[in-house]
Motif scaffolding. Structure first.
Motif, short mmCIF file in Angstrom:
data_model
loop_
_atom_site.label_atom_id
_atom_site.label_comp_id
_atom_site.label_asym_id
_atom_site.label_seq_id
_atom_site.Cartn_x
_atom_site.Cartn_y
_atom_site.Cartn_z
N HIS A 76 0.86 -1.18 0.00
CA HIS A 76 0.00 0.00 0.00
C HIS A 76 0.90 1.23 0.00
O HIS A 76 1.82 1.34 0.80
N VAL A 77 0.67 2.14 -0.92
CA VAL A 77 1.48 3.35 -1.06
C VAL A 77 0.60 4.56 -0.80
O VAL A 77 -0.50 4.67 -1.34
N TRP A 78 1.11 5.44 0.05
CA TRP A 78 0.45 6.72 0.29
C TRP A 78 1.47 7.80 0.02
O TRP A 78 2.52 7.86 0.66
N ASP A 79 1.20 8.64 -0.95
CA ASP A 79 2.12 9.71 -1.36
C ASP A 79 1.30 10.98 -1.51
O ASP A 79 0.53 11.14 -2.45
N MET A 80 1.45 11.90 -0.53
CA MET A 80 0.66 13.14 -0.54
C MET A 80 0.96 13.99 -1.77
O MET A 80 0.06 14.54 -2.38
N GLU A 81 2.25 14.11 -2.11
CA GLU A 81 2.64 14.99 -3.21
C GLU A 81 2.00 14.59 -4.53
O GLU A 81 1.51 15.43 -5.28
N HIS A 82 2.00 13.30 -4.81
CA HIS A 82 1.47 12.81 -6.09
C HIS A 82 0.04 12.29 -5.97
O HIS A 82 -0.48 11.68 -6.90
N LYS A 83 -0.58 12.50 -4.80
CA LYS A 83 -1.97 12.10 -4.55
C LYS A 83 -2.19 10.62 -4.87
O LYS A 83 -3.14 10.25 -5.56
N ILE A 84 -1.30 9.77 -4.33
CA ILE A 84 -1.41 8.33 -4.49
C ILE A 84 -1.83 7.74 -3.15
O ILE A 84 -1.22 8.02 -2.13
N ASP A 85 -2.86 6.94 -3.17
CA ASP A 85 -3.29 6.23 -1.97
C ASP A 85 -3.92 4.93 -2.43
O ASP A 85 -5.10 4.88 -2.75
N ASP A 94 6.95 -1.06 -8.53
CA ASP A 94 6.53 0.28 -8.92
C ASP A 94 6.41 1.24 -7.74
O ASP A 94 6.25 2.44 -7.93
N ALA A 95 6.48 0.70 -6.53
CA ALA A 95 6.32 1.53 -5.34
C ALA A 95 7.57 2.39 -5.12
O ALA A 95 8.68 1.92 -5.27
N THR A 96 7.37 3.62 -4.82
CA THR A 96 8.40 4.62 -4.50
C THR A 96 9.37 4.88 -5.64
O THR A 96 10.48 5.36 -5.43
N VAL A 97 8.97 4.60 -6.86
CA VAL A 97 9.84 4.80 -8.02
C VAL A 97 9.74 6.24 -8.52
O VAL A 97 8.66 6.79 -8.66
N ILE A 98 10.92 6.83 -8.78
CA ILE A 98 10.99 8.16 -9.37
C ILE A 98 11.92 8.05 -10.57
O ILE A 98 13.06 7.59 -10.45
N GLY A 99 11.43 8.46 -11.71
CA GLY A 99 12.21 8.36 -12.94
C GLY A 99 13.48 9.20 -12.90
O GLY A 99 13.45 10.37 -12.58
N HIS A 100 14.60 8.56 -13.20
CA HIS A 100 15.92 9.21 -13.31
C HIS A 100 16.31 10.02 -12.07
O HIS A 100 17.01 11.01 -12.16
#
Length: 195
Positions: free
Chosen positions: A25-34, A41-47
């Motif tokens: 389960h991923v909760w990311d306020m900045e990218h509005k992911i819940d 794919d969890a916590t992945v940031i491109g480059h």
């Protein structure tokens, strides 16, 4: 090294929170992911670790730290008591985790910088997250490194929470105490264990 899909929270460490289908389960306020995401794919940031200014293989350095520490963290969570070398790799992992967590929400932020070239010319450049992480210790003197607190010599305790589940994330290393007088550091080892 050009890593297209950088994990801000180490995948091998995060695996303890995954279900049988390798989802977390991923909760990311900045990218509005819940919601539920595949572990890969969890916590992945491109480059995220690409550098523009410094020539430093940040992903390679992080990979070495992760490869040494994830098994030591797993052993600690299952009742093992690491020797001094094992504690040192865990502390290096915690420092890396703090460093990445500090900048996790700034992956797309660049900072202007000027570089001096060998021919005496000056070039205006933009520092990306990889540059900032590579220079973090020099740039952020406010943040103490756990490796400088001699934690490998202190008593370590693992608390079993049973069915209560500590969460984890990019800000899960919690030092308590004054800046250079840290008395306690906590870090979730698994959904049921807290260091």
């Amino acid at each position: 090294m050009a890593v297209k899909r950088a994990h801000m929270v180490t995948r091998g460490y995060l695996e303890a929170w995954s279900n049988a289908r390798r989802q977390v389960h991923v909760w990311d306020m900045e990218h509005k992911i819940d919601g539920v995401r595949a572990l890969g794919d969890a916590t992945v940031i491109g480059h995220a670790y690409r550098t523009f200014v410094v020539t430093h293989d940040l992903e390679g350095e992080y990979g070495k730290i992760e490869n040494a520490a994830v098994p030591a963290l797993g052993a600690l969570a299952t009742g093992g008591d690491p020797n001094r070398a094992g504690r040192a790799v865990i502390i290096a992992f915690l420092d890396m985790h703090v460093e990445r967590g500090r900048y996790a929400d700034q992956a797309s932020v660049t900072l202007p910088a000027a570089t001096g070239n060998m021919d005496g010319s000056i070039e205006l450049v933009e520092m990306g997250l990889g540059d900032r992480l590579s220079l973090a210790e020099a740039l952020d003197r406010q943040a103490p490194r756990l490796s400088g607190l001699q934690l490998e010599r202190k008593r370590w305790h693992v608390i079993d929470f049973g069915t209560d589940q500590p969460i984890t994330g990019d800000g899960s290393v919690l030092p308590f105490g004054e800046r250079d007088q840290t008395r306690t550091v906590t870090f979730p080892l698994s959904p049921a264990k807290l260091l």
